[in-house]
Design a protein around this motif. Structure first.
Motif, PDB file in Angstrom:
ATOM      1  N   ASP A 271      -0.666  13.618   1.793  1.00  0.00           N
ATOM      2  CA  ASP A 271       0.342  13.392   0.756  1.00  0.00           C
ATOM      3  C   ASP A 271       0.773  11.931   0.659  1.00  0.00           C
ATOM      4  OD1 ASP A 271       0.618  16.254   0.083  1.00  0.00           O
ATOM      5  OD2 ASP A 271       1.444  16.401   2.101  1.00  0.00           O
ATOM      6  N   SER A 272      -0.171  11.029   0.836  1.00  0.00           N
ATOM      7  CA  SER A 272       0.134   9.602   0.814  1.00  0.00           C
ATOM      8  C   SER A 272      -0.615   8.926  -0.329  1.00  0.00           C
ATOM      9  CB  SER A 272      -0.237   8.957   2.152  1.00  0.00           C
ATOM     10  OG  SER A 272       0.561   9.502   3.196  1.00  0.00           O
ATOM     11  N   ASP A 273      -0.071   7.785  -0.771  1.00  0.00           N
ATOM     12  CA  ASP A 273      -0.651   7.028  -1.869  1.00  0.00           C
ATOM     13  C   ASP A 273      -1.256   5.737  -1.339  1.00  0.00           C
ATOM     14  OD1 ASP A 273       0.266   8.970  -3.565  1.00  0.00           O
ATOM     15  OD2 ASP A 273       1.982   7.818  -4.291  1.00  0.00           O
ATOM     16  N   PHE A 274      -2.482   5.460  -1.800  1.00  0.00           N
ATOM     17  CA  PHE A 274      -3.174   4.209  -1.469  1.00  0.00           C
ATOM     18  C   PHE A 274      -3.537   3.587  -2.818  1.00  0.00           C
ATOM     19  CE2 PHE A 274      -3.688   7.325   1.824  1.00  0.00           C
ATOM     20  CZ  PHE A 274      -3.538   6.635   3.010  1.00  0.00           C
ATOM     21  N   ILE A 275      -2.671   2.737  -3.327  1.00  0.00           N
ATOM     22  CA  ILE A 275      -2.726   2.325  -4.728  1.00  0.00           C
ATOM     23  C   ILE A 275      -2.860   0.812  -4.827  1.00  0.00           C
ATOM     24  CG2 ILE A 275      -1.567   2.419  -6.968  1.00  0.00           C
ATOM     25  CD1 ILE A 275      -2.251   5.174  -5.866  1.00  0.00           C
ATOM     26  N   GLY A 276      -3.846   0.364  -5.625  1.00  0.00           N
ATOM     27  CA  GLY A 276      -3.946  -1.057  -5.948  1.00  0.00           C
ATOM     28  C   GLY A 276      -4.367  -1.928  -4.792  1.00  0.00           C
ATOM     29  N   ASN A 277      -5.104  -1.379  -3.836  1.00  0.00           N
ATOM     30  CA  ASN A 277      -5.583  -2.162  -2.707  1.00  0.00           C
ATOM     31  C   ASN A 277      -7.018  -2.645  -2.968  1.00  0.00           C
ATOM     32  OD1 ASN A 277      -3.195  -1.490  -1.180  1.00  0.00           O
ATOM     33  ND2 ASN A 277      -4.111   0.530  -0.845  1.00  0.00           N
ATOM     34  N   ASN A 278      -7.479  -3.529  -2.095  1.00  0.00           N
ATOM     35  CA  ASN A 278      -8.887  -3.869  -2.151  1.00  0.00           C
ATOM     36  C   ASN A 278      -9.708  -2.613  -1.849  1.00  0.00           C
ATOM     37  OD1 ASN A 278     -11.285  -5.375  -2.224  1.00  0.00           O
ATOM     38  ND2 ASN A 278     -11.190  -5.702  -0.003  1.00  0.00           N
ATOM     39  N   ARG A 279      -9.442  -1.959  -0.749  1.00  0.00           N
ATOM     40  CA  ARG A 279      -9.956  -0.632  -0.451  1.00  0.00           C
ATOM     41  C   ARG A 279      -8.772   0.262  -0.148  1.00  0.00           C
ATOM     42  NH1 ARG A 279     -15.326  -1.993   3.273  1.00  0.00           N
ATOM     43  NH2 ARG A 279     -16.516  -2.953   1.579  1.00  0.00           N
ATOM     44  N   GLY A 280      -8.729   1.384  -0.859  1.00  0.00           N
ATOM     45  CA  GLY A 280      -7.567   2.255  -0.679  1.00  0.00           C
ATOM     46  C   GLY A 280      -7.325   2.557   0.785  1.00  0.00           C
ATOM     47  N   PHE A 281      -8.307   3.190   1.437  1.00  0.00           N
ATOM     48  CA  PHE A 281      -8.306   3.262   2.888  1.00  0.00           C
ATOM     49  C   PHE A 281      -9.735   3.417   3.380  1.00  0.00           C
ATOM     50  CE2 PHE A 281      -7.515   7.713   1.686  1.00  0.00           C
ATOM     51  CZ  PHE A 281      -8.377   8.434   2.506  1.00  0.00           C
ATOM     52  N   GLU A 282      -9.929   3.026   4.641  1.00  0.00           N
ATOM     53  CA  GLU A 282     -11.247   3.076   5.264  1.00  0.00           C
ATOM     54  C   GLU A 282     -11.180   3.947   6.503  1.00  0.00           C
ATOM     55  OE1 GLU A 282     -13.295  -0.879   5.514  1.00  0.00           O
ATOM     56  OE2 GLU A 282     -11.302  -1.596   4.945  1.00  0.00           O
TER      57      GLU A 282
END
Length: 563
Positions: free
Chosen positions: A147-158
């Motif tokens: 339930d988390s947001d990974f927004i507008g990053n180079n890579r959302g998450f790795e």
């Protein structure tokens, strides 16, 4: 009364921002600004819980109920590691945390990162990570990211070399790349969203040294990404991709490229509006592609490339240049019970061996089934209606059996050698039920029905050799006089040699059999109610053998010779 309102407000605020309840991260009052948090090992956690400024409370972390907790923080940073948690074996929860790099509208800050490394019992819940380089989840065992947001990053998450992690209900939108996974095992991605990323929505990469295994992707949405919704490349096995939606990805809905893979499943997904491929399976063995809906993928709906032992079944494919394709030496593939319509080619296979095309329904395409330069394959029990052409088969030792081709421009075009065409029904075609072309030799056409159609039932073209036409029923085939003459049931063109026409029933055709030239034997056939039972042209009078055991009943003319 005022005292009651004040107490109630305090209770609500406490419920929103502490304990197990998620905070509203869009509310600036739900979180408190905090400095970067760095935890290096369990000793740091024990030390930090006695420091009210550390941002950590709870413990001792022996179970999830007494976990250490990092929560209700807004960490805003211009450079460096905003949140760094490493080598923790205790249970730890990161909840209601917003980590922010550059402000909205600016490019992601390549110098601001989050690192979660070697934690065995980590839960990340209801967090927001924005305008960062990446959130790196590395060498974790067990745990949950939800339930988390990974927004507008180079890579959302790795995700790097993790084992046994569940990712549930997260959003990775508007990043350079949504989610990247490398060399991990036993991962579950449930109900995640990765949309509007400049590359892949979610990408899996691995090497022979770091294979991916036992990956489950379910119920997600991976749409409007520039390269692909889901990309699986490298080495590994046992991927399950089910009940996801991949819509409007610029190139590919899903690309699956795993050498030596034997257990992957792509089932019950929706792939729509890709400019190239809906599903692309490449360099793969044993993939199951079942129950998917693939719409408007321009180049290929489902494409199997350089792969073997795949099973493609019960999919619905609409509107592609090649709705289902086997290309680049794909072998031992079963394509069955699919519904295909409104494309250029329904099923297209080139240079395949030992493949089976069975029980498919194909409507309103330019070509139903094209199996080209292929060997030892079977085309059986398919239904093709309202197509410009039913089937084209070339190569060697292919079997075409028990198919139904109706209301098509042409039924079957056959060339090559040692094919068997048996038990099919060709009905209401406008240009030939079947064409035996050249080069072609040692082909058998038996026990088929060719009926109610314009032009010819079976047309044997020039230079075809060693063709046996036996046990077929050819009925009500005709050609309007203003178009051509000498057509009807079976037509033999110039220079065809060693053509044997035996034990067929030719009923109510313009011509039962028309022989233009070549070495032809007409033996033990039944002719009834044809305008002309047999018509023999020119030089064929010397090379054709009309045996005495043919039977004639109620024909307009029995045998007609034409110069």
């Amino acid at each position: 009364m005022n005292h009651i309102k004040t107490i109630t407000s305090l209770l609500v605020a406490t419920a929103v921002t502490t304990g197990d309840t998620f905070a509203d991260l869009s509310d600036p009052h739900a979180l408190k600004t905090h400095a970067p948090i760095v935890v290096k090992g369990d000793v740091d956690l024990q030390k930090f819980t006695v420091d009210p400024k550390s941002g950590v409370h709870g413990g001792p972390g022996t179970t999830e109920k007494d976990a250490y907790v990092i929560e209700n923080h807004h960490i805003k940073l211009d450079k460096g590691m905003a949140l760094d948690v490493r080598e923790v074996k205790s249970h730890i929860i990161i909840r209601n945390v917003w980590v922010q790099g550059m402000p909205e509208g600016a490019l992601p800050d390549m110098d601001v990162r989050v690192m979660l490394y070697k934690c065995d019992n980590l839960r990340v819940e209801n967090c927001r990570f924005t305008r960062l380089d990446t959130v790196e989840i590395n060498a974790l065992k067990g745990g949950l990211v939800a339930d988390s947001d990974f927004i507008g990053n180079n890579r959302g998450f790795e995700v790097w070399r993790c084992d046994g992690i569940t990712f549930r209900g997260n959003k990775a939108n508007d990043n350079e790349l949504g989610v990247m996974v490398w060399g991990s095992t036993r991962l579950k991605f449930i109900n995640n969203v990765a949309n509007h990323n400049l590359r892949e929505g979610i990408s899996f990469n691995s090497s022979e040294q770091d294979k991916q295994d036992d990956i489950h992707i379910q119920g997600g949405e991976f749409s409007s990404n520039i390269w692909a919704g889901i990309s699986i490349e490298g080495a590994g096995s046992n991927f399950t991709v089910e009940r996801n939606r991949c819509i409007g990805n610029l190139n590919v809905g899903i690309v699956h490229q795993l050498p030596k893979d034997g257990k992957s499943r792509i089932v019950d997904n929706v792939f729509e509006s890709s400019s190239k491929y809906g599903i692309l399976v490449q360099d793969t063995r044993g993939a199951v592609i079942r129950g998917n809906t693939v719409k408007q993928s321009y180049e290929g709906g489902i494409t199997i490339m350089n792969s073997s032992d795949c099973y493609v079944a019960s999919n619905a494919v609409f509107g592609a240049k090649g709705c289902i394709q086997l290309v680049s030496q794909s072998h031992n593939v079963v394509v069955e019970n699919n519904k295909i319509s409104t494309g250029l080619l329904g099923i297209e296979a080139s240079s395949t061996t030992n493949s089976v095309f069975r029980g498919n329904t194909i409507e309103r395409v330019r070509g139903g089934i094209y199996v080209l330069d292929s060997k030892d394959s079977r085309i059986e029990s398919n239904s093709m209606v309202w197509n410009q052409k039913g089937m084209t088969v070339t190569g060697e030792r292919n079997v075409v059996t028990n198919n139904t081709v109706k209301q098509s421009g042409a039924g079957l075009s056959l060339s090559g050698s040692n094919h068997i065409v048996e038990g099919n029904t060709f009905e209401r075609y406008s240009y030939g039920g079947m064409v035996v072309g050249s080069p072609g030799t040692n082909n058998v056409v038996r026990n088929n029905r060719f009926q109610h159609s314009i032009s010819s039932g079976v047309l044997v073209l020039r230079s075809a050799t060693n063709v046996l036409i036996t046990g077929n029923v050819l009925q009500d085939n005709y050609c309007p006089p203003n178009i051509a003459s000498g057509l009807g049931g079976i037509i033999i063109r110039d220079n065809a040699t060693n053509i044997v026409i035996r034990q067929n029933k030719l009923i109510a055709n313009d011509n039962g059999i028309a022989v233009h030239a070549g070495q032809v034997v007409v033996q033990d056939n039944e002719f009834r109610r044809n305008q002309e039972a047999i018509r023999v042209f020119g030089a064929a009078k010397q090379t054709a053998t009309i045996a005495d055991d043919n039977r004639f009943e109620e024909n307009g003319k029995k045998i007609v010779e034409v110069e």
